[in-house]
Design an enzyme around this catalytic site. Structure first.
Site, PDB file in Angstrom:
ATOM      1  N   GLN A  12       0.825  -1.227   0.000  1.00  0.00           N
ATOM      2  CA  GLN A  12       0.000   0.000   0.000  1.00  0.00           C
ATOM      3  C   GLN A  12       0.852   1.267   0.000  1.00  0.00           C
ATOM      4  OE1 GLN A  12      -3.508   1.380   2.814  1.00  0.00           O
ATOM      5  NE2 GLN A  12      -1.584   1.801   3.856  1.00  0.00           N
ATOM      6  N   MET A  59      14.270  -9.208   1.582  1.00  0.00           N
ATOM      7  CA  MET A  59      14.891  -8.623   2.776  1.00  0.00           C
ATOM      8  C   MET A  59      15.612  -9.662   3.617  1.00  0.00           C
ATOM      9  SD  MET A  59      14.410  -5.479   2.450  1.00  0.00           S
ATOM     10  CE  MET A  59      15.039  -4.906   4.035  1.00  0.00           C
ATOM     11  N   GLN A  83       6.650  -8.131   6.726  1.00  0.00           N
ATOM     12  CA  GLN A  83       5.474  -8.952   6.995  1.00  0.00           C
ATOM     13  C   GLN A  83       4.676  -8.054   7.925  1.00  0.00           C
ATOM     14  OE1 GLN A  83       2.589 -10.337   7.957  1.00  0.00           O
ATOM     15  NE2 GLN A  83       3.581 -10.915   9.861  1.00  0.00           N
ATOM     16  N   THR A 125       6.575   1.785  13.653  1.00  0.00           N
ATOM     17  CA  THR A 125       5.124   1.653  13.821  1.00  0.00           C
ATOM     18  C   THR A 125       4.651   1.926  15.245  1.00  0.00           C
ATOM     19  OG1 THR A 125       3.357  -0.008  13.933  1.00  0.00           O
ATOM     20  CG2 THR A 125       5.589  -0.846  14.031  1.00  0.00           C
ATOM     21  N   GLU A 127       2.646   0.134  16.668  1.00  0.00           N
ATOM     22  CA  GLU A 127       2.561  -1.166  17.348  1.00  0.00           C
ATOM     23  C   GLU A 127       3.673  -1.312  18.385  1.00  0.00           C
ATOM     24  OE1 GLU A 127       0.891  -4.449  17.355  1.00  0.00           O
ATOM     25  OE2 GLU A 127      -0.706  -3.043  16.922  1.00  0.00           O
ATOM     26  N   TYR A 149       5.338  -9.158  15.708  1.00  0.00           N
ATOM     27  CA  TYR A 149       5.533  -8.059  14.748  1.00  0.00           C
ATOM     28  C   TYR A 149       6.080  -6.823  15.468  1.00  0.00           C
ATOM     29  CZ  TYR A 149       4.150  -4.059  11.819  1.00  0.00           C
ATOM     30  OH  TYR A 149       4.146  -2.885  11.114  1.00  0.00           O
ATOM     31  N   LYS A 153       9.707  -5.097  14.855  1.00  0.00           N
ATOM     32  CA  LYS A 153       9.781  -3.698  14.413  1.00  0.00           C
ATOM     33  C   LYS A 153      10.585  -2.848  15.392  1.00  0.00           C
ATOM     34  CE  LYS A 153       7.651  -3.032  10.455  1.00  0.00           C
ATOM     35  NZ  LYS A 153       8.202  -2.211   9.350  1.00  0.00           N
TER      36      LYS A 153
HETATM   37  P1  NAP Z   1       1.959  -3.909   2.968  1.00  0.00           P
HETATM   38  O1  NAP Z   1       0.886  -3.390   2.094  1.00  0.00           O
HETATM   39  O2  NAP Z   1       1.755  -5.200   3.702  1.00  0.00           O
HETATM   40  O3  NAP Z   1       3.294  -4.027   2.077  1.00  0.00           O
HETATM   41  C1  NAP Z   1       4.409  -4.751   2.524  1.00  0.00           C
HETATM   42  C2  NAP Z   1       5.424  -4.811   1.391  1.00  0.00           C
HETATM   43  O4  NAP Z   1       6.565  -5.561   1.855  1.00  0.00           O
HETATM   44  C3  NAP Z   1       4.938  -5.533   0.133  1.00  0.00           C
HETATM   45  O5  NAP Z   1       5.462  -4.885  -0.995  1.00  0.00           O
HETATM   46  C4  NAP Z   1       5.575  -6.909   0.257  1.00  0.00           C
HETATM   47  O6  NAP Z   1       5.786  -7.560  -0.972  1.00  0.00           O
HETATM   48  C5  NAP Z   1       6.903  -6.522   0.862  1.00  0.00           C
HETATM   49  N1  NAP Z   1       7.608  -7.656   1.471  1.00  0.00           N
HETATM   50  C6  NAP Z   1       7.137  -8.522   2.392  1.00  0.00           C
HETATM   51  N2  NAP Z   1       8.078  -9.426   2.715  1.00  0.00           N
HETATM   52  C7  NAP Z   1       9.166  -9.123   1.962  1.00  0.00           C
HETATM   53  C8  NAP Z   1      10.455  -9.698   1.848  1.00  0.00           C
HETATM   54  N3  NAP Z   1      10.809 -10.765   2.563  1.00  0.00           N
HETATM   55  N4  NAP Z   1      11.337  -9.127   0.995  1.00  0.00           N
HETATM   56  C9  NAP Z   1      10.982  -8.045   0.242  1.00  0.00           C
HETATM   57  N5  NAP Z   1       9.768  -7.469   0.307  1.00  0.00           N
HETATM   58  C10 NAP Z   1       8.869  -8.003   1.175  1.00  0.00           C
HETATM   59  O7  NAP Z   1       2.362  -2.836   4.083  1.00  0.00           O
HETATM   60  P2  NAP Z   1       2.071  -1.243   4.112  1.00  0.00           P
HETATM   61  O8  NAP Z   1       0.773  -1.025   4.781  1.00  0.00           O
HETATM   62  O9  NAP Z   1       2.341  -0.669   2.785  1.00  0.00           O
HETATM   63  O10 NAP Z   1       3.183  -0.771   5.150  1.00  0.00           O
HETATM   64  C11 NAP Z   1       4.481  -0.389   4.702  1.00  0.00           C
HETATM   65  C12 NAP Z   1       5.454  -0.467   5.860  1.00  0.00           C
HETATM   66  O11 NAP Z   1       5.032   0.403   6.896  1.00  0.00           O
HETATM   67  C13 NAP Z   1       5.579  -1.830   6.507  1.00  0.00           C
HETATM   68  O12 NAP Z   1       6.910  -1.992   6.930  1.00  0.00           O
HETATM   69  C14 NAP Z   1       4.652  -1.763   7.712  1.00  0.00           C
HETATM   70  O13 NAP Z   1       5.070  -2.665   8.702  1.00  0.00           O
HETATM   71  C15 NAP Z   1       4.852  -0.319   8.118  1.00  0.00           C
HETATM   72  N6  NAP Z   1       3.733   0.327   8.786  1.00  0.00           N
HETATM   73  C16 NAP Z   1       2.506   0.315   8.217  1.00  0.00           C
HETATM   74  C17 NAP Z   1       1.456   0.987   8.827  1.00  0.00           C
HETATM   75  C18 NAP Z   1       0.084   1.004   8.221  1.00  0.00           C
HETATM   76  O14 NAP Z   1      -0.869   1.326   8.947  1.00  0.00           O
HETATM   77  N7  NAP Z   1      -0.072   0.719   6.942  1.00  0.00           N
HETATM   78  C19 NAP Z   1       1.683   1.671  10.028  1.00  0.00           C
HETATM   79  C20 NAP Z   1       2.979   1.682  10.558  1.00  0.00           C
HETATM   80  C21 NAP Z   1       4.000   1.032   9.916  1.00  0.00           C
HETATM   81  P3  NAP Z   1       4.623  -8.491  -1.642  1.00  0.00           P
HETATM   82  O15 NAP Z   1       3.623  -7.540  -2.212  1.00  0.00           O
HETATM   83  O16 NAP Z   1       5.355  -9.239  -2.670  1.00  0.00           O
HETATM   84  O17 NAP Z   1       4.081  -9.330  -0.540  1.00  0.00           O
HETATM   85  N1  GDD Z   2      -7.459  -7.496  10.866  1.00  0.00           N
HETATM   86  C1  GDD Z   2      -8.506  -7.596  11.693  1.00  0.00           C
HETATM   87  N2  GDD Z   2      -9.526  -8.450  11.362  1.00  0.00           N
HETATM   88  N3  GDD Z   2      -8.538  -6.824  12.797  1.00  0.00           N
HETATM   89  C2  GDD Z   2      -9.627  -6.916  13.593  1.00  0.00           C
HETATM   90  C3  GDD Z   2     -10.700  -7.762  13.304  1.00  0.00           C
HETATM   91  C4  GDD Z   2     -10.642  -8.583  12.142  1.00  0.00           C
HETATM   92  O1  GDD Z   2     -11.536  -9.358  11.835  1.00  0.00           O
HETATM   93  N4  GDD Z   2     -11.629  -7.606  14.276  1.00  0.00           N
HETATM   94  C5  GDD Z   2     -11.158  -6.699  15.140  1.00  0.00           C
HETATM   95  N5  GDD Z   2      -9.933  -6.286  14.727  1.00  0.00           N
HETATM   96  C6  GDD Z   2      -9.067  -5.332  15.443  1.00  0.00           C
HETATM   97  C7  GDD Z   2      -7.677  -5.880  15.733  1.00  0.00           C
HETATM   98  O2  GDD Z   2      -7.714  -6.793  16.837  1.00  0.00           O
HETATM   99  C8  GDD Z   2      -6.929  -4.592  16.019  1.00  0.00           C
HETATM  100  O3  GDD Z   2      -7.144  -4.196  17.354  1.00  0.00           O
HETATM  101  C9  GDD Z   2      -7.623  -3.572  15.098  1.00  0.00           C
HETATM  102  O4  GDD Z   2      -8.837  -4.192  14.647  1.00  0.00           O
HETATM  103  C10 GDD Z   2      -6.792  -3.166  13.866  1.00  0.00           C
HETATM  104  O5  GDD Z   2      -6.331  -4.344  13.220  1.00  0.00           O
HETATM  105  P1  GDD Z   2      -5.593  -4.274  11.794  1.00  0.00           P
HETATM  106  O6  GDD Z   2      -6.406  -3.499  10.842  1.00  0.00           O
HETATM  107  O7  GDD Z   2      -5.247  -5.673  11.421  1.00  0.00           O
HETATM  108  O8  GDD Z   2      -4.298  -3.378  12.053  1.00  0.00           O
HETATM  109  P2  GDD Z   2      -3.239  -3.373  13.255  1.00  0.00           P
HETATM  110  O9  GDD Z   2      -3.534  -2.179  14.106  1.00  0.00           O
HETATM  111  O10 GDD Z   2      -3.144  -4.686  13.917  1.00  0.00           O
HETATM  112  O11 GDD Z   2      -1.875  -3.169  12.457  1.00  0.00           O
HETATM  113  C11 GDD Z   2      -1.758  -2.198  11.421  1.00  0.00           C
HETATM  114  O12 GDD Z   2      -1.338  -0.971  11.961  1.00  0.00           O
HETATM  115  C12 GDD Z   2      -0.023  -0.986  12.540  1.00  0.00           C
HETATM  116  C13 GDD Z   2       0.239   0.414  13.087  1.00  0.00           C
HETATM  117  O13 GDD Z   2      -0.363   0.572  14.334  1.00  0.00           O
HETATM  118  C14 GDD Z   2      -0.772  -2.744  10.397  1.00  0.00           C
HETATM  119  O14 GDD Z   2      -0.781  -1.901   9.249  1.00  0.00           O
HETATM  120  C15 GDD Z   2       0.638  -2.792  10.950  1.00  0.00           C
HETATM  121  O15 GDD Z   2       1.552  -3.149   9.903  1.00  0.00           O
HETATM  122  C16 GDD Z   2       0.983  -1.387  11.479  1.00  0.00           C
HETATM  123  O16 GDD Z   2       2.279  -1.389  11.997  1.00  0.00           O
END
Ligand code: NAP
Ligand code: GDD
Length: 322
Positions: A12, A59, A83, A125, A127, A149, A153
């Protein structure tokens, strides 16, 4: 022309960041792991699939990461690969540790040895705050991760700080709170809800099974958050920044907004399913991004209503075409 290397470019944030950098005139390289199915759909949706230089690598494989750094000769590296699904990290704790933790060292080492002037962004993050130690979390709040996770991180975060302090690398860490978009993976709760609401509205699904809907998150828009990443690397001095909206909302309320947008009451369709509860939950996250606002001049521009509306509209269109 500046050169950038984005790991996780197919995710994303990778798609939004790649678009931002291309629009700014960068040559954008993407480290892409080998997959048996198509992983470039987001880049296609953005209309930028052909504009990127793809470099094979993983990675977990230090050699491939090193090769990508040498080949791209980057001014800036954005380490987004991970991941990233918290729930899956209990099922794959070791892979998560290697990719999200040690993988960061692979990249930092490659930069230190072959490209020491490169500026580095680490995707840290909220998290890491896990079992929160302050009502509103900022750069000074102690960490207390609650998942493999979060633990992995936290390693990635501290090794970034350590390489900055040990070797003087321009390495910054963005502690980003949850951010979403129509390109969000379907397993994350916001997309799971908007996709289900669209399906239920169109008679393609009957109910939505969720876990802990009393959990609270500080949700922003991914398009806004990638700007903060870029801004961090434009500063003279590297540093760490919290990026958040400062508003926290329950999953329950998020469901209400999504279903209401298509004229439905979520209470008629949402069923609580123990299968979606986590071994250890992060009950609430709420960020304070005052430092990012003051130093970077960044601010969130998209409120939750607008964000959910955007996601609902995209899912309604996509589901209708299926
Ligand atoms: P995402 O949609 O899950 O994207 C993860 C990316 O990492 C994908 O391109 C995936 O490739 C790649 N990847 C996974 N394993 C890999 C490996 N072993 N080697 C190389 N590439 C690999 O995550 P995102 O939401 O864009 O988040 C981007 C980053 O920000 C992540 O590090 C996440 O932990 C961090 N983050 C996200 C949020 C959030 O709310 N979105 C918040 C805080 C931090 P494939 O497509 O091939 O699987
Ligand atoms: N995924 C999921 N599915 N979450 C659920 C569900 C369900 O059916 N029901 C309740 N939840 C609750 C989870 O338990 C969590 O408390 C909240 O919804 C958000 O879950 P996710 O959307 O899976 O995101 P996350 O907060 O665990 O993690 C995301 O945000 C992090 C930053 O705070 C991810 O993008 C992480 O990569 C990122 O670091």
């Amino acid at each position: 022309m500046k050169s950038a290397l984005i790991t996780g470019i197919t995710g994303q944030d990778g798609a939004y960041l790649a678009k931002l950098l291309l629009d700014k005139g960068y040559k954008v390289h993407g480290l892409v792991a080998r997959r048996s199915s198509d992983s470039r759909w987001r880049l296609r949706e953005m209309g930028i699939e052909q504009d990127i230089v793809y470099l094979d690598g993983d990675m977990a494989d230090a050699c491939s990461v090193q090769r990508a750094v040498i080949k791209s000769a980057p001014d800036e590296v954005y380490n987004l690969a991970a991941q990233s699904f918290v729930a899956a990290s209990w099922d794959q704790p070791v892979t998560t540790g290697i990719v999200d933790g040690l993988g960061v060292t692979h990249l930092l080492e490659a930069i230190r040895q072959f490209s020491a002037q490169t500026r580095f962004y680490q995707a840290s993050t909220s998290e890491m705050f896990g079992l929160i130690q302050a009502e509103q979390q900022d750069e000074h709040t102690p960490f207390y991760p609650r998942s493999p996770y979060g633990v992995a991180k936290l390693y990635g975060h501290w090794i970034t700080v350590n390489y900055r302090e040990s070797y003087g690398l321009h390495a910054s860490s963005g502690i980003l709170f949850n951010h979403e978009s129509p390109l969000r993976g379907i397993e994350f709760v916001t997309r799971k809800v908007t996709d289900a609401a669209a399906r239920i509205k169109q008679g393609k699904q009957q109910e939505l099974r969720l876990g802990n809907i009393d959990a609270k998150r500080d949700w922003g828009f991914a398009g806004d958050y990638v700007e903060a990443m870029w801004l961090m690397l434009q500063q003279d001095t590297p540093d760490d920044y919290v990026v958040a909206t400062g508003i926290t909302t329950t999953v329950r309320e998020m469901c209400r907004i999504a279903f209401e947008h298509v004229g439905l009451d979520y209470r008629d369709f949402v069923k609580i399913d123990p299968a979606f509860f986590r071994p250890a939950e992060v009950e609430v996250l709420l960020g304070n991004s005052a430092k990012a606002q003051r130093v970077l001049g960044w601010k969130p521009r998209t409120d939750l209503d607008t964000l959910i509306r955007m996601m609902m509209d995209a899912d309604m269109k996509r589901v209708a075409k299926e």
